[in-house]
Design a protein around this motif. Sequence first.
Motif, mmCIF file in Angstrom:
data_model
loop_
_atom_site.group_PDB
_atom_site.id
_atom_site.type_symbol
_atom_site.label_atom_id
_atom_site.label_comp_id
_atom_site.label_asym_id
_atom_site.label_seq_id
_atom_site.Cartn_x
_atom_site.Cartn_y
_atom_site.Cartn_z
ATOM 1 N N LEU A 122 0.828 -1.211 0.000
ATOM 2 C CA LEU A 122 0.000 0.000 0.000
ATOM 3 C C LEU A 122 0.862 1.260 0.000
ATOM 4 O O LEU A 122 1.966 1.269 0.556
ATOM 5 C CB LEU A 122 -0.920 0.016 1.233
ATOM 6 N N SER A 123 0.325 2.316 -0.615
ATOM 7 C CA SER A 123 1.039 3.604 -0.608
ATOM 8 C C SER A 123 0.889 4.240 0.772
ATOM 9 O O SER A 123 0.025 3.831 1.559
ATOM 10 C CB SER A 123 0.439 4.534 -1.658
ATOM 11 N N THR A 124 1.689 5.283 1.022
ATOM 12 C CA THR A 124 1.613 5.962 2.322
ATOM 13 C C THR A 124 0.201 6.474 2.561
ATOM 14 O O THR A 124 -0.358 6.309 3.646
ATOM 15 C CB THR A 124 2.612 7.140 2.361
ATOM 16 N N GLN A 141 -2.269 5.415 5.537
ATOM 17 C CA GLN A 141 -2.776 6.413 6.495
ATOM 18 C C GLN A 141 -4.290 6.294 6.649
ATOM 19 O O GLN A 141 -4.825 6.397 7.748
ATOM 20 C CB GLN A 141 -2.387 7.831 6.045
ATOM 21 N N GLN A 142 -4.960 6.012 5.534
ATOM 22 C CA GLN A 142 -6.417 5.841 5.580
ATOM 23 C C GLN A 142 -6.773 4.600 6.412
ATOM 24 O O GLN A 142 -7.639 4.649 7.295
ATOM 25 C CB GLN A 142 -6.958 5.712 4.144
ATOM 26 N N VAL A 143 -6.061 3.476 6.127
ATOM 27 C CA VAL A 143 -6.308 2.233 6.881
ATOM 28 C C VAL A 143 -6.050 2.491 8.363
ATOM 29 O O VAL A 143 -6.820 2.074 9.234
ATOM 30 C CB VAL A 143 -5.398 1.077 6.371
ATOM 31 N N HIS A 144 -4.977 3.214 8.649
ATOM 32 C CA HIS A 144 -4.614 3.493 10.037
ATOM 33 C C HIS A 144 -5.725 4.233 10.761
ATOM 34 O O HIS A 144 -6.102 3.896 11.884
ATOM 35 C CB HIS A 144 -3.299 4.301 10.073
ATOM 36 N N LEU A 163 -3.196 -2.902 13.402
ATOM 37 C CA LEU A 163 -2.792 -1.547 13.786
ATOM 38 C C LEU A 163 -1.268 -1.453 13.951
ATOM 39 O O LEU A 163 -0.623 -0.540 13.409
ATOM 40 C CB LEU A 163 -3.504 -1.193 15.097
ATOM 41 N N ALA A 164 -0.706 -2.423 14.679
ATOM 42 C CA ALA A 164 0.751 -2.403 14.905
ATOM 43 C C ALA A 164 1.495 -2.534 13.579
ATOM 44 O O ALA A 164 2.526 -1.884 13.363
ATOM 45 C CB ALA A 164 1.146 -3.531 15.858
ATOM 46 N N SER A 165 0.965 -3.370 12.676
ATOM 47 C CA SER A 165 1.643 -3.580 11.389
ATOM 48 C C SER A 165 1.604 -2.303 10.552
ATOM 49 O O SER A 165 2.615 -1.894 9.964
ATOM 50 C CB SER A 165 0.960 -4.694 10.588
ATOM 51 N N LEU A 216 4.108 2.311 8.107
ATOM 52 C CA LEU A 216 4.119 3.769 7.917
ATOM 53 C C LEU A 216 5.462 4.367 8.343
ATOM 54 O O LEU A 216 6.027 5.208 7.645
ATOM 55 C CB LEU A 216 3.000 4.402 8.732
ATOM 56 N N LYS A 217 5.943 3.902 9.494
ATOM 57 C CA LYS A 217 7.219 4.412 10.006
ATOM 58 C C LYS A 217 8.322 4.144 8.980
ATOM 59 O O LYS A 217 9.196 4.979 8.745
ATOM 60 C CB LYS A 217 7.537 3.697 11.328
#
Length: 429
Positions: A7-9, A13-16, A418-420, A425-426
């Motif tokens: 997935l793109s950033t 971010q949306q999934v997050h 969530l952790a993944s 993202l990081k």
Amino acid sequence: MSDYTVLSTQELQQVHMDLLEKFNKLKDENLALDMSRGKPSPDQLDLSNGMLDIISADTPLKAEDGTDVRNYGGLDGLPEAKAFFSNILNVSSNEIIIGGNSSLNLMHDTVARAMLFGVNDGETAWAKLPKVKFLCPSPGYDRHFSICELFNIEMIRVDMLEDGPNMDQIEKLVQEDESIKGIWCVPKYSNPDGITYSDEVVDRFASMKTKAKDFRIFWDDAYTVHHLTDKPDELKNILTACKQAGNEDRVLIFSSTSKITFAGGGIGVLASSENNIQYFKKLLAMQTIGPDKLNQIRHIRFFKNVENLSTHMKKHASIIKPKFDMVLNKLESEIGGKNIGSWVEPNGGYFISFNTLDGCAKTVVSMAKEAGVKLTGAGATFPYGHDPRDRNIRIAPTFPSLIELERAMDVFCLCVQLASVEKLLKEQL
Ligand code: PMP
């Protein structure tokens, strides 16, 4: 669902955001669920309640050989108890000691005796040596590792593969280093991976060359009859293999009825070569006048034979299999295809071992705690509590009810996602 790792950033971010919203809602539910330890559920314990009525004031309390089970004696167990467990473990009656209520206790005492007196007559007490090391296939059972820590035995991590521990690593280490005196193994439906060692692994254990001639395999066969399917895994008999290889004193087999009848109120057993058993009996005679024979007679009269034991274990399976299925289905539907975790479907035992992306296990466990779900501590399945890849989490599905488990798995899967996502993202930023 899509592979998170591609997935793109922006997509991440949306999934997050979506996951975080769900997580915050879950936190508001104030859950208090526990998937941390492999305990039988109350309805599993109920299966053995008949054992409580099997002896009473009116029952004859003599064993087959005339022993009054209410009195002292019978250091290594009643003949019928030895015969019963010999059948289960496929060893002879002379190769078994019936202990007290716990196999962990037998393992602890066996290590303690080796430290104080050596593993047999004429062998050096391990405590007199400058260093004692044990090999620890990992992930493994945390209480094995705690015994090593208690006795200041250095632990060397060995990888677990699909058919048992990495034998190439083990053979090399034991051939080179005389201070390696033992190894912990859970050979059937292993804790936590749920795998059974292959015949080749058993044979290599039996025949490998060890620099220490007092090397011992601590073969913890805790889950030997704990099948979840009609096609149980088969474990090759290691005592026979050791005899054939001329190393009959090498293996110490432990088992118990803790997950068969009552956890903590069952019977622990130790099986080994006649030579080792004679030595243990000599020392055991200084420790006790004899074990609880009333509990032995309760167990023997309750089961009568191994066929009944097998029927009883099927009843356990019918209670816990739906729980294992629930966990596996949740993992598949929530985590499957996202490339953020892996797990093995076990054919028996008490656990499902889950691997997160590297570096996420601790985060998942603490997030789950925040949302009211207690998991086995991350790292607990490794020596010194240190999982070098911080990825293994042991899921124990047996104790909670199916409804509680479903909720707990919703939380677990959400935390893994969530952790993944946070990790991915990081990495991208
Ligand atoms: N060995 C293993 C691999 C276990 O998983 C357990 C229980 N969790 C034990 C031993 C403890 O057995 P016992 O109750 O007989 O001491």
